[in-house]
Each structure stands twice: as C-alpha cells, then as structure tokens.
Design a protein around this motif. Sequence first.
Motif, PDB file in Angstrom:
ATOM      1  N   ARG A 300       0.842  -1.208   0.000  1.00 62.51           N
ATOM      2  CA  ARG A 300       0.000   0.000   0.000  1.00 62.51           C
ATOM      3  C   ARG A 300       0.873   1.252   0.000  1.00 62.51           C
ATOM      4  O   ARG A 300       0.690   2.166  -0.818  1.00 62.51           O
ATOM      5  CB  ARG A 300      -0.902  -0.033   1.234  1.00 62.51           C
ATOM      6  CG  ARG A 300      -1.672   1.248   1.515  1.00 62.51           C
ATOM      7  CD  ARG A 300      -2.470   1.096   2.791  1.00 62.51           C
ATOM      8  NE  ARG A 300      -1.637   1.121   3.978  1.00 62.51           N
ATOM      9  CZ  ARG A 300      -1.527   2.164   4.800  1.00 62.51           C
ATOM     10  NH1 ARG A 300      -2.201   3.283   4.540  1.00 62.51           N
ATOM     11  NH2 ARG A 300      -0.759   2.099   5.863  1.00 62.51           N
ATOM     12  N   ARG A 301       1.813   1.299   0.931  1.00 61.86           N
ATOM     13  CA  ARG A 301       2.675   2.476   1.037  1.00 61.86           C
ATOM     14  C   ARG A 301       3.595   2.598  -0.176  1.00 61.86           C
ATOM     15  O   ARG A 301       3.827   3.696  -0.687  1.00 61.86           O
ATOM     16  CB  ARG A 301       3.472   2.405   2.340  1.00 61.86           C
ATOM     17  CG  ARG A 301       2.595   2.659   3.567  1.00 61.86           C
ATOM     18  CD  ARG A 301       3.333   2.560   4.890  1.00 61.86           C
ATOM     19  NE  ARG A 301       3.409   1.189   5.365  1.00 61.86           N
ATOM     20  CZ  ARG A 301       4.515   0.480   5.439  1.00 61.86           C
ATOM     21  NH1 ARG A 301       5.674   1.005   5.046  1.00 61.86           N
ATOM     22  NH2 ARG A 301       4.511  -0.757   5.899  1.00 61.86           N
ATOM     23  N   LEU A 302       4.083   1.481  -0.652  1.00 62.07           N
ATOM     24  CA  LEU A 302       4.927   1.477  -1.850  1.00 62.07           C
ATOM     25  C   LEU A 302       4.180   2.042  -3.055  1.00 62.07           C
ATOM     26  O   LEU A 302       4.708   2.881  -3.801  1.00 62.07           O
ATOM     27  CB  LEU A 302       5.389   0.045  -2.148  1.00 62.07           C
ATOM     28  CG  LEU A 302       6.129  -0.177  -3.465  1.00 62.07           C
ATOM     29  CD1 LEU A 302       7.525   0.447  -3.425  1.00 62.07           C
ATOM     30  CD2 LEU A 302       6.226  -1.674  -3.783  1.00 62.07           C
ATOM     31  N   THR A 303       2.934   1.605  -3.238  1.00 65.70           N
ATOM     32  CA  THR A 303       2.157   2.016  -4.414  1.00 65.70           C
ATOM     33  C   THR A 303       1.737   3.478  -4.321  1.00 65.70           C
ATOM     34  O   THR A 303       1.899   4.243  -5.295  1.00 65.70           O
ATOM     35  CB  THR A 303       0.911   1.117  -4.560  1.00 65.70           C
ATOM     36  OG1 THR A 303       1.299  -0.255  -4.498  1.00 65.70           O
ATOM     37  CG2 THR A 303       0.223   1.377  -5.892  1.00 65.70           C
ATOM     38  N   ALA A 304       1.200   3.893  -3.176  1.00 62.46           N
ATOM     39  CA  ALA A 304       0.783   5.289  -3.021  1.00 62.46           C
ATOM     40  C   ALA A 304       1.971   6.232  -3.155  1.00 62.46           C
ATOM     41  O   ALA A 304       1.891   7.270  -3.841  1.00 62.46           O
ATOM     42  CB  ALA A 304       0.091   5.485  -1.675  1.00 62.46           C
ATOM     43  N   ASP A 305       3.086   5.885  -2.526  1.00 63.80           N
ATOM     44  CA  ASP A 305       4.293   6.723  -2.628  1.00 63.80           C
ATOM     45  C   ASP A 305       4.790   6.793  -4.068  1.00 63.80           C
ATOM     46  O   ASP A 305       5.240   7.852  -4.528  1.00 63.80           O
ATOM     47  CB  ASP A 305       5.412   6.170  -1.731  1.00 63.80           C
ATOM     48  CG  ASP A 305       5.106   6.352  -0.251  1.00 63.80           C
ATOM     49  OD1 ASP A 305       4.164   7.103   0.072  1.00 63.80           O
ATOM     50  OD2 ASP A 305       5.815   5.737   0.579  1.00 63.80           O
ATOM     51  N   GLY A 306       4.682   5.675  -4.776  1.00 60.69           N
ATOM     52  CA  GLY A 306       5.135   5.642  -6.169  1.00 60.69           C
ATOM     53  C   GLY A 306       4.349   6.595  -7.045  1.00 60.69           C
ATOM     54  O   GLY A 306       4.919   7.332  -7.852  1.00 60.69           O
ATOM     55  N   PHE A 307       3.037   6.613  -6.889  1.00 64.78           N
ATOM     56  CA  PHE A 307       2.223   7.512  -7.713  1.00 64.78           C
ATOM     57  C   PHE A 307       2.450   8.972  -7.344  1.00 64.78           C
ATOM     58  O   PHE A 307       2.508   9.839  -8.229  1.00 64.78           O
ATOM     59  CB  PHE A 307       0.742   7.136  -7.609  1.00 64.78           C
ATOM     60  CG  PHE A 307       0.351   6.011  -8.518  1.00 64.78           C
ATOM     61  CD1 PHE A 307       0.207   6.217  -9.873  1.00 64.78           C
ATOM     62  CD2 PHE A 307       0.165   4.734  -8.012  1.00 64.78           C
ATOM     63  CE1 PHE A 307      -0.134   5.180 -10.733  1.00 64.78           C
ATOM     64  CE2 PHE A 307      -0.180   3.688  -8.855  1.00 64.78           C
ATOM     65  CZ  PHE A 307      -0.326   3.901 -10.218  1.00 64.78           C
ATOM     66  N   ASN A 308       2.587   9.258  -6.072  1.00 61.29           N
ATOM     67  CA  ASN A 308       2.880  10.636  -5.681  1.00 61.29           C
ATOM     68  C   ASN A 308       4.239  11.085  -6.220  1.00 61.29           C
ATOM     69  O   ASN A 308       4.402  12.232  -6.653  1.00 61.29           O
ATOM     70  CB  ASN A 308       2.833  10.766  -4.155  1.00 61.29           C
ATOM     71  CG  ASN A 308       1.401  10.813  -3.622  1.00 61.29           C
ATOM     72  OD1 ASN A 308       0.554  11.517  -4.164  1.00 61.29           O
ATOM     73  ND2 ASN A 308       1.143  10.070  -2.566  1.00 61.29           N
ATOM     74  N   ARG A 309       5.198  10.176  -6.232  1.00 60.82           N
ATOM     75  CA  ARG A 309       6.544  10.513  -6.731  1.00 60.82           C
ATOM     76  C   ARG A 309       6.517  10.870  -8.214  1.00 60.82           C
ATOM     77  O   ARG A 309       7.225  11.787  -8.655  1.00 60.82           O
ATOM     78  CB  ARG A 309       7.496   9.337  -6.492  1.00 60.82           C
ATOM     79  CG  ARG A 309       8.916   9.551  -7.026  1.00 60.82           C
ATOM     80  CD  ARG A 309       9.787   8.333  -6.842  1.00 60.82           C
ATOM     81  NE  ARG A 309       9.242   7.152  -7.488  1.00 60.82           N
ATOM     82  CZ  ARG A 309       9.328   6.917  -8.814  1.00 60.82           C
ATOM     83  NH1 ARG A 309       9.918   7.803  -9.607  1.00 60.82           N
ATOM     84  NH2 ARG A 309       8.814   5.815  -9.324  1.00 60.82           N
ATOM     85  N   ILE A 310       5.697  10.173  -9.011  1.00 69.00           N
ATOM     86  CA  ILE A 310       5.696  10.428 -10.457  1.00 69.00           C
ATOM     87  C   ILE A 310       4.707  11.527 -10.851  1.00 69.00           C
ATOM     88  O   ILE A 310       4.513  11.801 -12.033  1.00 69.00           O
ATOM     89  CB  ILE A 310       5.407   9.141 -11.254  1.00 69.00           C
ATOM     90  CG1 ILE A 310       3.977   8.643 -11.022  1.00 69.00           C
ATOM     91  CG2 ILE A 310       6.431   8.062 -10.931  1.00 69.00           C
ATOM     92  CD1 ILE A 310       3.586   7.448 -11.892  1.00 69.00           C
ATOM     93  N   GLY A 311       4.072  12.148  -9.845  1.00 64.10           N
ATOM     94  CA  GLY A 311       3.249  13.323 -10.134  1.00 64.10           C
ATOM     95  C   GLY A 311       1.767  13.075 -10.271  1.00 64.10           C
ATOM     96  O   GLY A 311       1.023  13.986 -10.662  1.00 64.10           O
TER      97      GLY A 311
END
Length: 388
Positions: A300-311
């Motif tokens: 969950r944290r990996l996926t949410a952080d990933g999308f926030n990182r790419i904008g």
Amino acid sequence: MIDYSKILPEKVVKMKPSGIRKFFDIANEMDNVISLGVGEPDFQTPWTIRDAAILSLERGQTRYTSNWGLMELRKEIANYLKRRFDISYDPKNEIVVTVGGSEGIDICIRALLNEGDEVLIPEPCFVCYDPIVSLCGGVPVPVPTKAEDNFRLTPEALKARITPKTKLLILPYPNNPTGAVMRREHLEAIAEVIRGTDIMVLSDEIYSELTYSSSHVSIASLEGMWERTIVINGFSKSYSMTGWRLGYACGPEPILHQMIKIHQFAIMCAPSTSQYAAIEALRHCDPQIRMMVEDYDMRRRLTADGFNRIGLSCFEPEGAFYVFPCIKSTGLSSEEFCEKLLFSKRVAVVPGNAFGASGEGYIRVSYSYSVEHIIEAIKRIEEFINTL
C-alpha cells in the motif's frame, strides 16, 4: 426470425457491462501486460483451509446443507463477529450463508425495495449496487464523495440526498475503489443523520479485515443502528478465497426471514465444500490474516508513494487493497488514460468512471500483486505520462 429487442427487458438491455472486466478482458489477449486491474488476492488460500475442504470431500460431505447454511458455520460466524467487531447475531435466524458477499447484497436489496424506492449510494463505489437497485425497480441516488474528505461519506452530503422516498443507504467501507475507511467518529456522524428515520443500511464490510491505520468499526455496533443494518461480509478478500464463492449476511430476523425466501428459490444453499472450509478459516486462520495484512500494508505504502513521486497525486488509502490516483493533470479522461496506457505501455488499470461519475479523473490500481509487478507498472506509467 425472432426480434430479440421485443423480448428482452429494457432495464436489462440498458445495463452497462462491468467497467472493471472490460480492460481486464482486453489485457488477457495481449502479451507482456502487467495487470493491476482486478481486485483479487495474490496469496493462495491457506493450506489448512484447503485441507479442511479436502477432508470434507473424503468424508462424502457433499449434500445440500440447510438453506441458512451449516449451523456449525453460522455459530463460528457469530463468534467471529462478536470477538472482532463487537456485534451479536443469533446463528439460528439472524445469519444466512450466501454464494459470496455478492449474493448477500443482491438478496438484501431485493428483500427491501418497492418500486420507486430510492437508494443512496456513495460514489465512487463498487460496480454492482446501481444495476441491482435498478433491476429491482428502485432508484439509485449517487452521493458523491471527495478526495479532500478522503472519499468518506459526510453527514452533509448524506442529508442533501435524503427524500421521503429514501429507503436504503449502502455503506461500502472499507471502500472499493478508493481505499477509504470510515472510522468510529465518521460513522457516528452518519448514524446521527439516520436515527429517527425509517432508512435501512446495507453495510458492505467485505474488506473489514484489510484495514491499516485503525481497526474496523461496523455501523451495526453503534447505538440504535443494529436494528436497521444488514451486514454483508465473506471470505473472498480476507482469507484469499475468491473462487470458493462464500459470504454471509447478518441482520434482524424479520429482514433475514424475507431474504432467505429469495435465497431458497434462487440458490438453495451455498456450496457445502466451501462451508466446511470456512469453518476452519474462522477457527484457526487469524495468523494468516495478519500475515497477509502486513504484506498488503507494505505494498500500500509502496504504491501510493510511487504515484505521488511520479506526479499523480494519491491520498494514502486506509483499507482494502486499492489506490485511487488522480490523473486530471494529464488532460486525459479516465478511459482515454487507461486505453492509451494499455496499448502503449502494456499496463492495465481501471478507469475511475467505472465506479460512478464522481470517479472521473481517477484510476483504480490494485496492489494485490507482487512488489516486482507494482514497481515495473509504476515505472511504465511514469514513462507514459512523460510522453504526454
């Protein structure tokens, strides 16, 4: 030659196919596709559950059960709901075992609605509620939820949609597709609006065990809400038993008495092998649930952080196994984004508008997949948005 347009009921013909399955079916016919589209656990059903099913077959326990389900299973369901969520049901006449949570939702809605009754449905939400209400002659009334409220149903939004024709509120939390959770204080605010009315509540709690930053609370446990709430739950998500097709509905006996009649004529009983397996799940599989939840929490944290990182802004979901990133910055509609992403980068996700009009501008991404798949999918999505 038969003119089928004169035979088929208009309300069935007008039903739209599931927006979830559309992109999944296309992806199935393509090579090198990473699909994050279907909400199905990637864990195997725990061995102890499978062993219990095998043992029941070896013993020849393959006959019809009671329409209500095995009494032994209903007792275990009652014990589970009491120890986990502090809600009490009589296994004799307040619990019915169904073919998945989906059947429970269906027979609950059919048992409650008269022609023209209005049903309040917070959106975005799972795809089945609206068509079932329409097939029953009811009127689906969407109640939009907003990202700034973490996609929770607010009492203000609820009050604005209530009319003299309102019969039922569907409360689908933890939520598919957003991952939103209603904590106790949020449910209390909703209960305050509902108390003193004749409005019933269908509380779809299929993701109840998949909560991360707080413990799940059932609205049925709040003062004055038990007698007006039907709780739907099941084994698909928590125990990784999707193909076993087993769920249950719990509520006041006068409502369950009507639901069981529909169940009798449409289904007879849930699969006996699945029922014996579910007894083992409830008795001995709490440790396996905790292991799966810990793993989902990391993803969950990996996926949410990933999308926030790419904008692609994404609020951190607190339940289920979905994230709901916003794609409005790309200038594409939800369907355009998903279609172009699938054909150009071989990544399958679901357009947000498949879950209601208020889902437009978002996509649903399931993280019930391996870490490797999640990382590679986010990498491809980043490459895709960089080309726009």
